[in-house]
Design a protein around this motif. Structure first.
Motif, PDB file in Angstrom:
ATOM      1  N   ASP A   1       0.850  -1.189   0.000  1.00 34.91           N
ATOM      2  CA  ASP A   1       0.000   0.000   0.000  1.00 34.91           C
ATOM      3  C   ASP A   1       0.884   1.236   0.000  1.00 34.91           C
ATOM      4  OD1 ASP A   1      -1.831   1.998   0.354  1.00 34.91           O
ATOM      5  OD2 ASP A   1      -2.569   1.303   2.299  1.00 34.91           O
ATOM      6  N   LEU A   2       0.907   1.956  -1.116  1.00 32.83           N
ATOM      7  CA  LEU A   2       1.764   3.136  -1.239  1.00 32.83           C
ATOM      8  C   LEU A   2       1.104   4.412  -0.718  1.00 32.83           C
ATOM      9  CD1 LEU A   2       3.546   2.732  -4.707  1.00 32.83           C
ATOM     10  CD2 LEU A   2       4.267   1.962  -2.448  1.00 32.83           C
ATOM     11  N   SER A   3      -0.088   4.281  -0.126  1.00 32.06           N
ATOM     12  CA  SER A   3      -0.675   5.481   0.477  1.00 32.06           C
ATOM     13  C   SER A   3       0.151   5.931   1.681  1.00 32.06           C
ATOM     14  CB  SER A   3      -2.124   5.212   0.895  1.00 32.06           C
ATOM     15  OG  SER A   3      -2.194   4.153   1.833  1.00 32.06           O
ATOM     16  N   SER A   4       0.985   5.037   2.207  1.00 28.42           N
ATOM     17  CA  SER A   4       2.023   5.404   3.170  1.00 28.42           C
ATOM     18  C   SER A   4       3.359   4.950   2.583  1.00 28.42           C
ATOM     19  CB  SER A   4       1.777   4.733   4.529  1.00 28.42           C
ATOM     20  OG  SER A   4       1.748   3.325   4.406  1.00 28.42           O
ATOM     21  N   PRO A   5       4.468   5.604   2.939  1.00 30.11           N
ATOM     22  CA  PRO A   5       5.761   5.264   2.318  1.00 30.11           C
ATOM     23  C   PRO A   5       6.134   3.799   2.522  1.00 30.11           C
ATOM     24  CG  PRO A   5       5.895   7.361   3.470  1.00 30.11           C
ATOM     25  CD  PRO A   5       4.568   6.764   3.847  1.00 30.11           C
ATOM     26  N   GLN A   6       6.693   3.206   1.480  1.00 30.68           N
ATOM     27  CA  GLN A   6       7.127   1.810   1.515  1.00 30.68           C
ATOM     28  C   GLN A   6       8.563   1.721   0.993  1.00 30.68           C
ATOM     29  OE1 GLN A   6       5.364  -0.725   2.688  1.00 30.68           O
ATOM     30  NE2 GLN A   6       3.414   0.348   2.981  1.00 30.68           N
ATOM     31  N   ILE A   7       9.282   0.723   1.474  1.00 31.51           N
ATOM     32  CA  ILE A   7      10.652   0.513   1.019  1.00 31.51           C
ATOM     33  C   ILE A   7      10.658  -0.484  -0.135  1.00 31.51           C
ATOM     34  CG2 ILE A   7      12.928  -0.396   1.631  1.00 31.51           C
ATOM     35  CD1 ILE A   7      12.514   0.663   4.439  1.00 31.51           C
ATOM     36  N   PHE A   8      11.231  -0.064  -1.262  1.00 30.06           N
ATOM     37  CA  PHE A   8      11.505  -0.971  -2.372  1.00 30.06           C
ATOM     38  C   PHE A   8      12.941  -1.468  -2.188  1.00 30.06           C
ATOM     39  CE2 PHE A   8       8.375   0.576  -5.883  1.00 30.06           C
ATOM     40  CZ  PHE A   8       7.303   0.310  -5.025  1.00 30.06           C
ATOM     41  N   GLU A   9      13.072  -2.751  -1.923  1.00 28.07           N
ATOM     42  CA  GLU A   9      14.366  -3.303  -1.591  1.00 28.07           C
ATOM     43  C   GLU A   9      15.243  -3.503  -2.823  1.00 28.07           C
ATOM     44  OE1 GLU A   9      14.321  -6.447   1.515  1.00 28.07           O
ATOM     45  OE2 GLU A   9      12.150  -6.313   1.256  1.00 28.07           O
ATOM     46  N   ARG A  10      16.526  -3.329  -2.626  1.00 27.43           N
ATOM     47  CA  ARG A  10      17.504  -3.517  -3.690  1.00 27.43           C
ATOM     48  C   ARG A  10      17.399  -4.933  -4.247  1.00 27.43           C
ATOM     49  NH1 ARG A  10      23.295  -2.691  -1.473  1.00 27.43           N
ATOM     50  NH2 ARG A  10      22.771  -4.694  -0.508  1.00 27.43           N
TER      51      ARG A  10
ATOM     52  N   SER B   1      13.046  -1.627 -10.266  1.00 28.62           N
ATOM     53  CA  SER B   1      13.981  -2.516  -9.579  1.00 28.62           C
ATOM     54  C   SER B   1      15.206  -1.722  -9.138  1.00 28.62           C
ATOM     55  CB  SER B   1      14.404  -3.674 -10.480  1.00 28.62           C
ATOM     56  OG  SER B   1      15.289  -4.549  -9.801  1.00 28.62           O
ATOM     57  N   PRO B   2      15.274  -1.316  -7.865  1.00 31.08           N
ATOM     58  CA  PRO B   2      16.483  -0.629  -7.379  1.00 31.08           C
ATOM     59  C   PRO B   2      17.684  -1.568  -7.463  1.00 31.08           C
ATOM     60  CG  PRO B   2      14.642  -0.386  -5.847  1.00 31.08           C
ATOM     61  CD  PRO B   2      14.252  -1.440  -6.825  1.00 31.08           C
ATOM     62  N   ARG B   3      18.796  -1.055  -7.952  1.00 31.64           N
ATOM     63  CA  ARG B   3      19.964  -1.911  -8.163  1.00 31.64           C
ATOM     64  C   ARG B   3      21.063  -1.671  -7.135  1.00 31.64           C
ATOM     65  NH1 ARG B   3      20.498  -3.899 -13.188  1.00 31.64           N
ATOM     66  NH2 ARG B   3      21.910  -5.324 -12.119  1.00 31.64           N
ATOM     67  N   SER B   4      21.362  -0.435  -6.805  1.00 32.17           N
ATOM     68  CA  SER B   4      22.455  -0.123  -5.872  1.00 32.17           C
ATOM     69  C   SER B   4      21.976   0.157  -4.457  1.00 32.17           C
ATOM     70  CB  SER B   4      23.264   1.083  -6.378  1.00 32.17           C
ATOM     71  OG  SER B   4      23.998   0.756  -7.536  1.00 32.17           O
ATOM     72  N   PHE B   5      20.840   0.852  -4.319  1.00 29.18           N
ATOM     73  CA  PHE B   5      20.346   1.262  -3.008  1.00 29.18           C
ATOM     74  C   PHE B   5      18.868   0.909  -2.873  1.00 29.18           C
ATOM     75  CE2 PHE B   5      23.136   4.772  -4.661  1.00 29.18           C
ATOM     76  CZ  PHE B   5      24.296   4.387  -4.001  1.00 29.18           C
ATOM     77  N   SER B   6      18.461   0.455  -1.690  1.00 27.46           N
ATOM     78  CA  SER B   6      17.037   0.372  -1.394  1.00 27.46           C
ATOM     79  C   SER B   6      16.481   1.788  -1.277  1.00 27.46           C
ATOM     80  CB  SER B   6      16.808  -0.399  -0.097  1.00 27.46           C
ATOM     81  OG  SER B   6      17.225  -1.752  -0.221  1.00 27.46           O
ATOM     82  N   VAL B   7      15.221   1.969  -1.695  1.00 26.86           N
ATOM     83  CA  VAL B   7      14.650   3.313  -1.715  1.00 26.86           C
ATOM     84  C   VAL B   7      13.271   3.300  -1.054  1.00 26.86           C
ATOM     85  CG1 VAL B   7      15.920   4.056  -3.758  1.00 26.86           C
ATOM     86  CG2 VAL B   7      13.682   2.973  -4.026  1.00 26.86           C
ATOM     87  N   ARG B   8      12.916   4.438  -0.469  1.00 28.52           N
ATOM     88  CA  ARG B   8      11.594   4.617   0.118  1.00 28.52           C
ATOM     89  C   ARG B   8      10.753   5.442  -0.849  1.00 28.52           C
ATOM     90  NH1 ARG B   8      13.094   6.288   4.611  1.00 28.52           N
ATOM     91  NH2 ARG B   8      12.769   4.392   5.853  1.00 28.52           N
ATOM     92  N   VAL B   9       9.589   4.920  -1.228  1.00 27.05           N
ATOM     93  CA  VAL B   9       8.737   5.595  -2.212  1.00 27.05           C
ATOM     94  C   VAL B   9       7.327   5.743  -1.640  1.00 27.05           C
ATOM     95  CG1 VAL B   9      10.088   4.652  -4.121  1.00 27.05           C
ATOM     96  CG2 VAL B   9       8.031   3.457  -3.355  1.00 27.05           C
ATOM     97  N   HIS B  10       6.517   6.535  -2.311  1.00 27.66           N
ATOM     98  CA  HIS B  10       5.141   6.774  -1.896  1.00 27.66           C
ATOM     99  C   HIS B  10       4.320   7.114  -3.122  1.00 27.66           C
ATOM    100  CE1 HIS B  10       5.811  11.101  -2.515  1.00 27.66           C
ATOM    101  NE2 HIS B  10       7.017  10.852  -2.029  1.00 27.66           N
ATOM    102  N   HIS B  11       3.001   7.038  -2.987  1.00 25.99           N
ATOM    103  CA  HIS B  11       2.148   7.345  -4.143  1.00 25.99           C
ATOM    104  C   HIS B  11       2.347   8.815  -4.535  1.00 25.99           C
ATOM    105  CE1 HIS B  11      -0.507   9.177  -1.147  1.00 25.99           C
ATOM    106  NE2 HIS B  11      -1.160   9.748  -2.132  1.00 25.99           N
ATOM    107  N   GLY B  12       2.278   9.065  -5.805  1.00 26.05           N
ATOM    108  CA  GLY B  12       2.502  10.416  -6.319  1.00 26.05           C
ATOM    109  C   GLY B  12       3.936  10.700  -6.700  1.00 26.05           C
ATOM    110  N   ALA B  13       4.874   9.845  -6.294  1.00 24.57           N
ATOM    111  CA  ALA B  13       6.276  10.039  -6.684  1.00 24.57           C
ATOM    112  C   ALA B  13       6.432   9.818  -8.185  1.00 24.57           C
ATOM    113  CB  ALA B  13       7.171   9.080  -5.905  1.00 24.57           C
ATOM    114  N   THR B  14       7.396  10.502  -8.775  1.00 18.68           N
ATOM    115  CA  THR B  14       7.626  10.394 -10.221  1.00 18.68           C
ATOM    116  C   THR B  14       9.009   9.789 -10.476  1.00 18.68           C
ATOM    117  OG1 THR B  14       8.439  12.673 -10.300  1.00 18.68           O
ATOM    118  CG2 THR B  14       6.109  12.333 -10.756  1.00 18.68           C
ATOM    119  N   LEU B  15       9.016   8.632 -11.124  1.00 18.09           N
ATOM    120  CA  LEU B  15      10.271   7.959 -11.451  1.00 18.09           C
ATOM    121  C   LEU B  15      10.529   7.904 -12.950  1.00 18.09           C
ATOM    122  CD1 LEU B  15      10.320   4.915  -8.981  1.00 18.09           C
ATOM    123  CD2 LEU B  15      11.356   7.168  -8.718  1.00 18.09           C
TER     124      LEU B  15
END
Length: 382
Positions: A88-97, A158-172
């Motif tokens: 659920d990205l309505s709260s920040p989530q970690i996308f693991e490397r 797919s994060p390759r070098s670093f795990s990242v914290r994302v949330h809805h509305g972010a632009t990648l």
């Protein structure tokens, strides 16, 4: 649906084919060619593209995929069964490397005939080594929205070098809209360089352009008089980067600088990520957009760029040209790079109109005057 050339582009100076400018993208949105879950925000409109936003759900999957001509993305997710974990990205989530995530985007498409789209990661996404690709229902290739497509968009992340914290509305990633099938050629690039200038030396003087299946760029590994690093290599770390934070993280915790080599050579190792820069200073005229070819086996077994879009006005300042930052990964074996070696190619495409906003300081572009620059998440000047 009515003819897009008549409805979207009443200006008689607009070209009949090419890449849509920001003001044309806005018109397309107003006419329903983009159907967002929430209204499009002005900050999403770039000179030649639209930033796409993550929705409120994400799916961690065992492997990335293309749905193919007979399936939707959601049907493919259902087939993976217990291998799929919903977030659920309505709260920040970690996308693991080294994990793969599929995220429905806030923007759906309702494109007319003759209008297609192509996507690329945003610059900051590429500089964080976040592998990001666009997927459509019934899609047979990544980062392409076919002509007259009606349906949702998804990002494979797919994060390759670093795990990242994302949330809805972010632009990648970001999407360009293309009308017709403009076919850039080496001849048109040569003519453009001759008339307007595309590549420059450090002193801002135009130099000869090497054009071969696109404008070729070479690597800067010269010792010279520059005392700064020639590049950076990502450190192995369990630390997490929150992509919503800018000018926040200390460089040394995530990156190791690469000193300029005495012999003009470095070896890039597989499974490592490097930030390097082009020898040439590059310029994109206001009436053109450019795209860097990410991987070309002819020039070496490495990937030289994730974020392939260069906006109109890039490098068009008081001193002409800006270095292209390269996001480099060796594929299979260690690879030796030497100063001046060709590492990338750029294709120039004609804009349908000159954008009403150009890349640069006034637009708030993060890398408008870049040298060798890490992503905007790191404290500048370290």
């Amino acid at each position: 649906m009515a003819n897009p050339n008549l409805e979207l582009f009443p200006d008689t100076e607009a070209k009949s084919t090419g890449v849509m400018a920001a003001q044309q993208i806005k018109n397309a949105i107003d006419q329903g060619y983009v159907l967002p879950d929430r209204p499009i925000e002005p900050v999403q409109l770039q000179p030649s593209s639209l930033d796409l936003r993550l929705g409120t759900r994400a799916y961690r999957v065992r492997a990335g995929f293309l749905p193919g001509p007979k399936s939707t993305v959601l049907a493919c997710l259902e087939q993976q069964g217990d291998d799929v974990v919903e977030l659920d990205l309505s709260s920040p989530q970690i996308f693991e490397r080294d994990h793969v995530y599929i995220v429905p985007l806030m923007e759906r498409m309702r494109l007319p005939k003759k209008v297609s789209g192509k996507a690329n990661p945003k610059s900051s996404t590429g500089r964080l080594d976040i592998f990001t690709r666009l997927i459509t229902d019934y899609g047979m290739e990544f980062d392409r929205v076919p002509e007259a497509y009606i349906g949702p968009l998804y990002a494979e992340i797919s994060p390759r070098s670093f795990s990242v914290r994302v949330h809805h509305g972010a632009t990648l990633n970001q999407l360009r809209f293309v009308v017709g099938s403009p076919s850039p050629s080496d001849r048109s690039i040569r003519d453009l360089h001759k008339s307007q200038g595309l590549v420059y030396a450090n002193d801002g003087i135009v130099i000869d352009a090497n054009v071969d299946k696109g404008l070729t760029l070479s690597i800067d590994l010269e010792l010279g008089n520059d005392s700064g690093p020639v590049g950076y290599i990502a450190r192995s770390t369990s630390a997490v980067i929150d992509i919503s934070k800018t000018n926040h993280y200390e460089t040394e915790k995530f990156w190791k600088s690469i000193e300029r080599p005495m012999d003009g050579r470095i070896i890039i190792e597989p499974n490592h990520f490097y930030i390097l820069a082009s020898k040439e200073l590059v310029r994109i005229p206001p009436d053109y957009a450019a795209e860097m070819i990410a991987f070309d086996p002819v020039i070496g077994e490495f990937r030289a760029h994730y974020a392939g879009f260069f906006d109109p006005g890039f490098g068009d300042g008081n001193i002409q040209g800006v270095r292209a930052v390269l996001e480099v990964r060796a594929h299979y074996v260690p690879f030796s790079l030497q100063h001046g070696q060709i590492v990338a190619r750029m294709i120039y495409e004609r804009m349908m109109q000159v954008p009403d906003r150009l890349y640069g300081r006034e637009l708030g572009s993060s890398y408008y005057n870049q040298g060798l620059t890490l992503s905007k998440h790191f404290v500048r000047g370290l």
